[in-house]
Design a protein around this motif. Structure first.
Motif, PDB file in Angstrom:
ATOM      1  N   GLU A  88      -3.087   2.798  10.496  1.00 21.52           N
ATOM      2  CA  GLU A  88      -1.695   2.944  10.102  1.00 21.52           C
ATOM      3  C   GLU A  88      -1.593   3.717   8.783  1.00 21.52           C
ATOM      4  O   GLU A  88      -0.727   4.559   8.595  1.00 21.52           O
ATOM      5  N   TYR A  89      -2.524   3.408   7.880  1.00 18.06           N
ATOM      6  CA  TYR A  89      -2.512   4.025   6.555  1.00 18.06           C
ATOM      7  C   TYR A  89      -2.867   5.499   6.630  1.00 18.06           C
ATOM      8  O   TYR A  89      -2.260   6.335   5.968  1.00 18.06           O
ATOM      9  N   SER A  90      -3.868   5.843   7.495  1.00 13.25           N
ATOM     10  CA  SER A  90      -4.289   7.243   7.557  1.00 13.25           C
ATOM     11  C   SER A  90      -3.225   8.087   8.242  1.00 13.25           C
ATOM     12  O   SER A  90      -3.157   9.295   8.024  1.00 13.25           O
ATOM     13  N   HIS A 131      -3.958   1.233  -3.617  1.00 14.45           N
ATOM     14  CA  HIS A 131      -4.269   2.074  -2.468  1.00 14.45           C
ATOM     15  C   HIS A 131      -5.678   1.758  -1.944  1.00 14.45           C
ATOM     16  O   HIS A 131      -6.212   2.440  -1.101  1.00 14.45           O
ATOM     17  N   PHE A 191       0.842  -1.187   0.000  1.00 15.55           N
ATOM     18  CA  PHE A 191       0.000   0.000   0.000  1.00 15.55           C
ATOM     19  C   PHE A 191       0.880   1.241   0.000  1.00 15.55           C
ATOM     20  O   PHE A 191       1.968   1.232   0.555  1.00 15.55           O
ATOM     21  N   ARG A 196      -5.969   0.370   8.644  1.00 17.45           N
ATOM     22  CA  ARG A 196      -6.560   1.639   8.247  1.00 17.45           C
ATOM     23  C   ARG A 196      -5.959   2.793   9.044  1.00 17.45           C
ATOM     24  O   ARG A 196      -5.623   3.829   8.491  1.00 17.45           O
ATOM     25  N   GLU A 199      -0.346   7.964   7.496  1.00 14.24           N
ATOM     26  CA  GLU A 199       0.539   8.203   6.362  1.00 14.24           C
ATOM     27  C   GLU A 199       0.547   9.636   5.859  1.00 14.24           C
ATOM     28  O   GLU A 199       1.584  10.234   5.628  1.00 14.24           O
ATOM     29  N   PHE A 229       3.920  -1.358   3.546  1.00  9.02           N
ATOM     30  CA  PHE A 229       3.684  -0.013   3.029  1.00  9.02           C
ATOM     31  C   PHE A 229       4.873   0.443   2.214  1.00  9.02           C
ATOM     32  O   PHE A 229       6.012   0.086   2.520  1.00  9.02           O
ATOM     33  N   ARG A 261       6.666   3.853   1.553  1.00  4.88           N
ATOM     34  CA  ARG A 261       6.686   5.248   1.995  1.00  4.88           C
ATOM     35  C   ARG A 261       7.939   5.918   1.463  1.00  4.88           C
ATOM     36  O   ARG A 261       9.043   5.480   1.756  1.00  4.88           O
ATOM     37  N   LEU A 312      -7.499  -0.315   0.348  1.00  5.34           N
ATOM     38  CA  LEU A 312      -7.160  -1.139   1.514  1.00  5.34           C
ATOM     39  C   LEU A 312      -8.008  -2.409   1.606  1.00  5.34           C
ATOM     40  O   LEU A 312      -7.484  -3.486   1.861  1.00  5.34           O
ATOM     41  N   SER A 331       4.238  -4.034   7.515  1.00  4.79           N
ATOM     42  CA  SER A 331       3.238  -3.545   8.451  1.00  4.79           C
ATOM     43  C   SER A 331       2.993  -4.592   9.528  1.00  4.79           C
ATOM     44  O   SER A 331       3.019  -5.791   9.272  1.00  4.79           O
TER      45      SER A 331
END
Lengths: 230, 229, 244
Positions: free
Chosen positions: A224-226, A190, A35, A222, A228, A204, A206, A192, A213
């Motif tokens: 963790e992703y937000s 992207h 992701f 979610r 970001e 991830f 980055r 999820l 992850s």
């Protein structure tokens, strides 16, 4: 040992370092979902894994051998879905499948093409030029093209784009089936929900690096992703 | 630090060679009987031609090095060498035209050496254009390839006289019937031009690398803000 | 399915690529007509600019014919050069449009097969253009004393020259096309590279147009050697062009 491994791969595009020392491993029967935000370098990583681009630094190995040495053999065992369809716009889905299947030397090709077209739900449109397809139909034709030679490794860049709910579910099912058959899958997205559903492993991307992850549920993923975007 | 010191020394050597060379060319060497003052052009012509051949050879060689080793500095040197070589090629063409005007009363003559030389110059103009419109890995790979392909023309220019013969240029192996002072003038002129070539190429390559670094930093900054925002 | 079981032979891949190129070209044959028409217009423009009218009157028949042969050869090759630039702009467009060339590479097709298939399809297209060009030059420039034998010889010379233009063209168009959006550079990169070949081809063609035996074999050797040289260099470097 990993089937496919990228070690500290960097890539410079138009003067910018898009990937920096990204490392990733793919194993048979496992599906890794990567992701990342737009511009994080995940598509670039996939193109390099597919040998479409050469890394500026670092190396990709297949069964422990550098892919640059075993390139033709390696390429013939991988199926790749990218942003572009890699199809001929003036030709129909069937013609495209027959052409690329012919390059691979797929036996009993006509039948194989029919089966695939049916599987992605394109039988009705099989003889219309790809140029006239909608986004979702093109995506389905692309998936069929990537699967025509029954690859041992699947590299998929946003494979669910443009697919409706039913088709997405079918594609997910097909992915899990491939995994169970021992195919190694790397999925870049992207989205999820779909990604998490298909994946056995999650990481991830980055700022050009791959970070595994620790998330064990979609909720954790979610949050963790937000985190970001900030 | 070490690099700039080497460049400093090189600069001094070049300046010295240019001064001594110029003295020989303009003061020591006698005025040639037939061509009069215009003959002085010959020292520049020969010196630039020699350095140009070296420059394009270096471009092709470093192109090969880049394709094997993927070392960005090799590409920077190849590109720098080509741009200096291209300027030298222009000098060769222009001094040649001056000579032609004075000796044969025409600016241009479609003999093999002149023709192939013009093609060579155009080819590297294409190379530099191509280089200036691409960036990153793509630029390095493609211009290395281009530098090797364009090199095909270099031996054609060099051997054009032997293959097709020429009324205007002496064949390369002819014994030069030169006054000793003219001979040293030519030698020093060539040395000065070569030293200037080395210096300019090094500086241009450094600038190229620096430009790429600045570019990377700028992109980095934009990219960073984008990701943070 | 094991890869050994479905290994397609190299020659099989090569013929598939050529067949694909030609059938795509055929489907878009309007574009080919444009190139052909353009080349004919170049002949027309040149014929007006320095055509038969400019051959001084009062020359003997043989001398006049010699002059016209020079013009004919020059105009034939110039028109082909300009036509080739346009044809090459378009060649490989279908491979690029949705990135199909990537899928060809992923099918394990060797760069050599890709390079040669492109040479062959460009060669065929240029030959088709020449088939229209040659009669036009013969008629409009009044190189009328050519015999059937001369036309056959000219076809041979044209094939050699076209070979060279194709080896260079396949390479250069791949280079300028894969360097994103640099197609406009094609002409400035292509023309200097083909000039030595065009000069040689023109020199040899003058003799053929004038129904003479070839007078200078050095030009003929260049005409043969240059395509081999460029194909060799192209072969060695083509892989690098695809990998970026």
């Amino acid at each position: 040992m990993a089937l496919l491994a990228a070690e500290s791969v960097s890539k410079e595009l138009d003067g910018r370092l898009v990937l920096r020392d990204a490392s990733v491993e793919l194993h048979p029967g496992r599906c890794l979902a990567l992701f990342g935000a737009n511009g994080s370098g995940k598509s670039t990583l996939l193109r390099i894994l597919a040998t479409l681009w050469r890394p500026t630094r670092g190396e990709v190995t297949w069964d422990g051998k550098p892919v640059s040495r075993v390139r033709a053999t390696y390429r013939r065992q991988l199926g790749y879905v990218g942003h572009e369809s890699l199809l001929y716009g003036d030709r129909s889905a069937r013609e495209n499948l027959l052409f690329f299947g012919g390059l691979y030397g797929v036996p009993d090709l006509e039948r194989r093409a029919d089966v695939l077209l049916d599987e992605v739900g394109l039988t009705r449109f099989a003889d219309i030029p790809v140029r006239a397809y909608s986004r979702g139909m093109t995506q389905r034709a692309t998936l069929a093209r990537a699967l025509v030679h029954s690859p041992r490794l699947l590299l998929l860049d946003e494979p669910f784009t443009g697919l409706d709910a039913a088709m997405r579910a079918a594609a997910l099912k097909r992915l899990r089936m491939s995994c169970d058959e021992g195919v190694a899958v790397c999925l870049v997205t992207h989205d999820l929900e779909s990604g998490y559903e298909a994946a056995t492993d999650v990481a991830f991307v980055r700022r050009g690096r791959v970070e595994p992850s620790a998330a064990t549920s979609l909720e954790e993923l979610r949050s963790e992703y937000s985190g970001e975007g900030r | 630090m070490v690099r700039s010191r080497i460049n400093g020394v090189l600069g001094l050597v070049t300046a010295l060679l240019v001064m001594v060379g110029a003295t020989f060319v303009f003061v020591v060497a006698p005025i040639e009987v037939e061509m009069r003052e215009i003959q002085k052009v010959f020292y520049f012509h020969v010196g630039a031609a020699w350095s140009m051949f070296v420059a394009f050879t270096v471009t092709a060689a470093y192109g090969i090095v880049y394709l094997i080793r993927r070392n960005p500095r090799a590409d920077a040197i190849a590109g720098a060498s080509a741009s200096v070589g291209w300027v030298y090629a222009a000098i060769v063409l222009l001094t040649g035209m001056l000579w032609a005007r004075s000796a044969w009363n025409t600016w241009w003559n479609w003999e093999p050496r002149l023709t192939s030389m013009l093609v060579l110059w155009l080819m590297y103009a294409g190379y530099l254009l191509f280089r200036s419109t691409t960036r990153g890995d793509a630029r390095r790979t493609y211009s290395s390839v281009f530098g090797i392909v364009a090199f095909v023309m270099v031996p054609i220019v060099y051997y054009s006289i032997r293959i097709w013969g020429s009324v205007l240029h002496p064949a390369t192996k002819t014994k030069w019937n030169l006054d000793n002072r003219m001979y040293y003038g030519m030698l020093l002129g060539t040395l000065a031009m070569s030293a200037a070539y080395v210096l300019l190429t090094r500086l241009r390559a450094d600038v190229d690398i620096a430009e790429q670094e600045v570019d990377a930093l700028r992109q980095e900054q934009m990219f960073g803000e984008d990701a943070e925002g | 399915m094991e890869p050994q079981a479905m290994r397609a032979g190299r020659s099989g891949q090569f013929t598939r690529l050529v067949a694909k190129d030609l059938s795509l070209q055929w489907r878009n044959r309007e574009a080919l007509y444009v190139v052909g028409l353009f080349s004919l217009l170049v002949v027309l423009v040149f014929a007006f600019a320095y055509g038969p009218e400019f051959v001084p009157p009062g020359l003997g028949r043989a001398a006049r014919h010699g002059e016209l042969a020079k013009l004919g050869a020059a105009i034939f090759w110039s028109a082909l050069a300009f036509g080739a630039v346009i044809a090459l702009h378009r060649s490989g467009e279908a491979d690029r449009e949705f990135g199909a060339m990537g899928a060809i590479r992923l099918a394990g097709v060797s760069p050599t097969a890709i390079y040669f298939s492109r040479i062959v399809s460009i060669f065929i297209i240029l030959t088709a253009i020449e088939a229209a060009l040659l009669p036009a030059v013969i008629v409009f420039l009044q190189v009328e004393s050519m015999t059937a034998m001369d036309v056959a010889r000219m076809a041979g010379v044209a094939a050699l020259g076209t070979c060279g233009v194709s080896t260079i063209g396949a390479f250069v168009s791949t280079m300028t096309a894969s360097a994103r959006g640099k197609e406009s550079l094609l002409s400035v990169v292509l023309l200097p590279l083909v000039v030595p070949l065009l000069i040689a081809a023109t020199k040899v063609s003058v003799d053929v147009f004038a129904s003479r035996p070839i007078s200078d074999w050095r030009w003929f050797s260049l005409l043969v050697a240059y395509p081999m040289l460029t194909a060799g260099v192209g072969l060695a470097l083509f892989d690098s062009l695809l990998e970026e």
